[in-house]
Write an enzyme that holds these catalytic residues in place. Structure first.
Site, PDB file in Angstrom:
ATOM      1  N   ALA A 176       0.833  -1.204   0.000  1.00 53.97           N
ATOM      2  CA  ALA A 176       0.000   0.000   0.000  1.00 53.97           C
ATOM      3  C   ALA A 176       0.866   1.251   0.000  1.00 53.97           C
ATOM      4  O   ALA A 176       0.591   2.212  -0.732  1.00 53.97           O
ATOM      5  CB  ALA A 176      -0.939  -0.011   1.204  1.00 53.97           C
ATOM      6  N   ASP A 177       1.901   1.263   0.817  1.00 52.81           N
ATOM      7  CA  ASP A 177       2.806   2.412   0.870  1.00 52.81           C
ATOM      8  C   ASP A 177       3.508   2.634  -0.468  1.00 52.81           C
ATOM      9  O   ASP A 177       3.484   3.738  -1.031  1.00 52.81           O
ATOM     10  CB  ASP A 177       3.866   2.187   1.954  1.00 52.81           C
ATOM     11  CG  ASP A 177       3.465   2.779   3.296  1.00 52.81           C
ATOM     12  OD1 ASP A 177       2.794   3.815   3.302  1.00 52.81           O
ATOM     13  OD2 ASP A 177       3.828   2.199   4.320  1.00 52.81           O
TER      14      ASP A 177
END
Length: 405
Positions: A176-177
């Protein structure tokens, strides 16, 4: 410091970016842009700086973590206390010179400080302002604190990660990052191209939740097409079989026979032609429906040789296969070395610092490392000089707490 002769300007030479972000998604996004030649000025709180400087469970020679050193090369660091009028005064001068700003504070923080997009647009109408957050600037979850783990869980990614009978498992890397950083780069560069045509900047809303969910193409395609809720498969795949890790005599390896041609090649190569004619495995839908039976049959044969022998054998027949490497094995592999995926940067405190190499290679204007990851506030004086701030004006800012906690 690692330097490669630059024969022509890098693509983002002359573009100034203000990096008002911490930890991973924002700093990584800005580093990718810095690698392409942008002048990235990292604006950090005095005293502590980016909280990643002190992260991780081990110490380096200096105060900066290896994580920070791998996400902040090619940047300059300025310390500013944005909670003071004096600090904001310097910040506003920087904004006037900037093309792009990237921040990743919780929604509402920048507005409270008076440095949100509507405020800064008044100073610089052409500014491209990218906000990175856990769940976006709008919606019922917007105010929630958001980290990679929460985004993986709430986007559905964790629901399809791991084995069917196992506990919840996140992806081993922060998808996600990193995904949000990449989508932010895509949005920023698109907006910058648009600005070159229109002269107008714009606001970019990037979130970890949206980015993680955007990776779910195969899973959501299956769900929308069949109504069957996606589920965990371990290393297997919803779209093709066999396509997973297989156990050999010594260890696991991965392989994929994702179409009829490859399935026929596999059956012939492993000496199991009867599998090709087996009614359970005649087509890909049948092989998917009978995935566990198929894997058990194949592993009866794979157990007769080592993983390395099977990888070599399958590749020789044109069947995709590979070992399951550790990170050291990947970096030290002949291919990892050829692709220069481990490089070293000279650092004034740490000496030689390993960094992950450039994931995409630009052949005409290759990315460069021209600056080590900056020490906290290392370039404050230089940048103040560039802004023409000196003498009594500088003294007034110092007295106003612009550069201290």
């Amino acid at each position: 410091m690692m330097k490669t002769p630059i024969n022509k300007p890098l693509p983002l030479h002359g573009v100034r970016i203000l990096d008002v972000s911490q930890v991973m998604a924002g700093p990584y996004c800005c580093m990718l842009l810095a690698d392409l030649g942008a002048d990235v000025i990292k604006i950090e709180p005095p005293g502590t700086g980016d909280q990643t400087r002190g992260a991780m469970g081990f110490k380096m020679k200096g105060s900066d973590s290896m994580g920070f050193l791998n996400m902040n090369r090619n940047k300059r660091s300025v310390t500013l206390n944005l909670k003071t009028d004096a600090g904001k005064k310097v910040f506003f001068e920087l904004v006037k010179t900037a093309d792009i700003l990237v921040e990743n504070y919780r929604p509402g923080v920048m507005k409270k400080l008076g440095i949100d997009y509507p405020s800064l647009k008044e100073i610089n109408p052409g500014l491209i302002y990218a906000s990175i957050s856990g769940f976006g600037q709008t919606g019922p979850w917007a105010d929630r604190p958001g980290f990679d783990l929460m985004a993986q869980a709430m986007s559905g990614v964790m629901s399809v990660t791991g084995y069917p009978d196992g506990p919840p498992v996140k992806a081993g890397v922060p998808v996600a990052d990193i995904g949000c950083a990449l989508f932010a780069v895509y949005g920023i560069l698109s907006a910058y191209i648009g600005k070159e045509k229109s002269g107008e900047g714009q606001f970019i809303d990037a979130s970890l939740f949206d980015s993680a969910l955007a990776f779910s193409i195969w899973d959501t395609a299956q769900y929308w097409g069949t109504g069957v809720e996606p589920y965990k498969l371990g290393t297997a795949n919803h779209m093709s079989a066999p396509y997973q890790a297989m156990k050999a005599s010594d260890d696991y390896f991965v392989m994929g026979a994702t179409n009829q041609k490859l399935w026929k090649l596999l059956c012939d190569q492993i000496g199991r032609p009867e599998l090709f004619d087996d009614p359970l495995f005649k087509t890909n839908p049948l092989r998917l429906a009978n995935r566990l039976i198929l894997a058990a049959e194949l592993e009866k044969t794979f157990a007769t040789k080592t993983s390395a022998e099977w990888v070599d054998s399958l590749l020789a027949a044109g069947i995709p296969a590979g070992p399951i490497n550790t990170y050291p094995e990947a970096f030290e592999s002949a291919h990892g070395k050829h692709r220069q995926m481990r490089m070293e940067i000279d650092h004034p405190i740490e000496g030689k610092v390993p960094n992950i190499g450039f994931a995409v290679k630009l052949m005409g204007t290759p990315q460069q490392v021209t600056r080590h990851p900056p020490l906290l506030g290392e370039h404050t004086s230089d940048i103040l000089k560039e802004l023409g701030i000196a003498g009594d004006a500088l003294k007034a800012l110092e007295d106003g707490g612009a550069f201290t906690t």
